[in-house]
Design a protein around this motif. Structure first.
Motif, PDB file in Angstrom:
ATOM      1  N   VAL A  34      -1.920   0.924  -5.695  1.00 58.20           N
ATOM      2  CA  VAL A  34      -0.846   0.075  -6.228  1.00 58.20           C
ATOM      3  C   VAL A  34       0.515   0.619  -5.799  1.00 58.20           C
ATOM      4  O   VAL A  34       1.373  -0.113  -5.295  1.00 58.20           O
ATOM      5  N   GLU A  35       0.665   1.928  -5.965  1.00 60.58           N
ATOM      6  CA  GLU A  35       1.933   2.567  -5.621  1.00 60.58           C
ATOM      7  C   GLU A  35       2.175   2.548  -4.108  1.00 60.58           C
ATOM      8  O   GLU A  35       3.233   2.145  -3.631  1.00 60.58           O
ATOM      9  N   GLY A  36       1.155   2.958  -3.356  1.00 61.30           N
ATOM     10  CA  GLY A  36       1.304   3.091  -1.907  1.00 61.30           C
ATOM     11  C   GLY A  36       1.464   1.768  -1.182  1.00 61.30           C
ATOM     12  O   GLY A  36       2.150   1.684  -0.157  1.00 61.30           O
ATOM     13  N   LEU A  37       0.832   0.731  -1.712  1.00 63.17           N
ATOM     14  CA  LEU A  37       0.912  -0.580  -1.051  1.00 63.17           C
ATOM     15  C   LEU A  37       2.113  -1.381  -1.550  1.00 63.17           C
ATOM     16  O   LEU A  37       2.486  -2.382  -0.935  1.00 63.17           O
ATOM     17  N   GLY A  38       2.692  -0.945  -2.681  1.00 61.22           N
ATOM     18  CA  GLY A  38       3.824  -1.667  -3.245  1.00 61.22           C
ATOM     19  C   GLY A  38       3.445  -3.041  -3.770  1.00 61.22           C
ATOM     20  O   GLY A  38       4.235  -3.972  -3.734  1.00 61.22           O
TER      21      GLY A  38
END
Lengths: 191, 191
Positions: A34-38
């Motif tokens: 979730v964080e890495g893909l935005g």
DNA sequence: CCAGTTGTTGACTAATCAGTTCCTAATTCG
DNA sequence: CGAATTAGGAACTGATTAGTCAACAACTGG
């Protein structure tokens, strides 16, 4: 029709590939994704279905952008031995520059040997590399670039195996002299 | 003094090694360990401290019982080439018999490249294997068993690398002909 | 402009995670 | 026997896990 996607799905798969590559499947949480893909959690699941499916897409992407690049290079190669040597030394450089990443194919083979889909994808790609090497070596044999008594397929199977070892050693012992010596001997086996 | 331990700590480490070997560090839960070791949670933590520490012990055990066995074999070997060939073919058999297990050292190198303690243990063992190979090949060179113009250390670095590749391919593509051909070419590189 | 469709979002869930605690059991030393 | 010490074990902790859901937003075709 319907609301258009606000993110580029190819970019998202690339970012997922990077995360799985660096951390492995198990160590990459959905929160990391979730964080890495935005992208918000729900969107991620709507677009990709599950962590497993996203991993499968990322692995396929890796095979396409890395293995198939190597394969095209071999298919085009006029002088086979220098190309093989250059490819191996380039991988050494990649491992020295970033030893924690290694090769996603090797990581997948070792971490996910209990997951048939992953094993099949890895096996298929290894087979493609072997075939490309065998084809290039056969052409080299015909043109007299390597000795006529060499068996191209056996050499290809050897090189495919050595290649995987190089990626493991690049992670386990990222030492330039060690890796370059190993490549020198391996390429010498073609003579 | 105090209450004596009711389980054999060596047996427990062996069982933990087996679990980590098959499943990897991340995919092995503490619940798996409690079940697999036959020890209650509290006792496990009292005896081993943490999952990380138990993994470190299991990896050390693997290095001792597998790598050091190989090293002693090489140190004792009179004819080096047949011994190396036999060792490689034995590993092929092990991979064919049980492709999901592979090599714990390779698994550790790929899964846990971000954990310095693990990387160091792996690197040290790889170095020991390299040295044992180099020593055996040097003896072979002196005794005329391999050509005088060969460099034992470079050959050892090559073989160490090839060895890791063999374990990866054993998991990714457990095919007897493929692996035996690869070994044949690799051993041929010693001539 | 409105109905239908699809994407976005963050709060939510039930399960599982690694690790702790506390009480009981079993031993040794005096 | 009793104090001291250590192991065993089940219940418990707070955090994190993968995955779901319902309300809302943005687009297309009619």
């Amino acid at each position: 029709m319907g609301r258009p996607r606000t993110f580029d799905i190819d970019v998202a798969v690339d970012r997922a590939m990077e995360l799985f590559w660096r951390q492995g499947f198990e160590a990459t949480s959905t929160e990391d994704l979730v964080e890495g893909l935005g992208i918000a959690r729900g969107s991620l699941y709507k677009a990709f279905g599950s962590k497993e499916q996203l991993y499968a897409m990322a692995l396929r992407r890796y095979c396409q952008s890395h293995a198939e690049g190597l394969i095209e290079l071999l298919d085009r190669a006029e002088q086979v031995r220098p190309v093989i040597q250059a490819v191996l030394l380039e991988l050494v450089e990649a491992d020295l520059a970033d030893p924690e990443r290694g090769c996603l194919l090797v990581n997948a083979a070792t971490e996910r040997s209990a997951h048939p889909d992953t094993v099949q994808q890895v096996s298929r790609t290894m087979g493609q590399i072997e075939s490309a090497l065998a084809g290039a070596l056969e052409r080299a044999r015909v043109s007299g670039d390597i000795a006529a008594d060499k068996n191209p397929r056996e050499l290809a199977q050897f090189l495919t195996t050595f290649l995987q070892g190089l990626r493991v050693m690049g992670k386990a012992r990222a030492d330039r002299v060690f890796l370059e010596n190993a490549v020198k001997v391996a390429v010498g086996a073609l003579d």
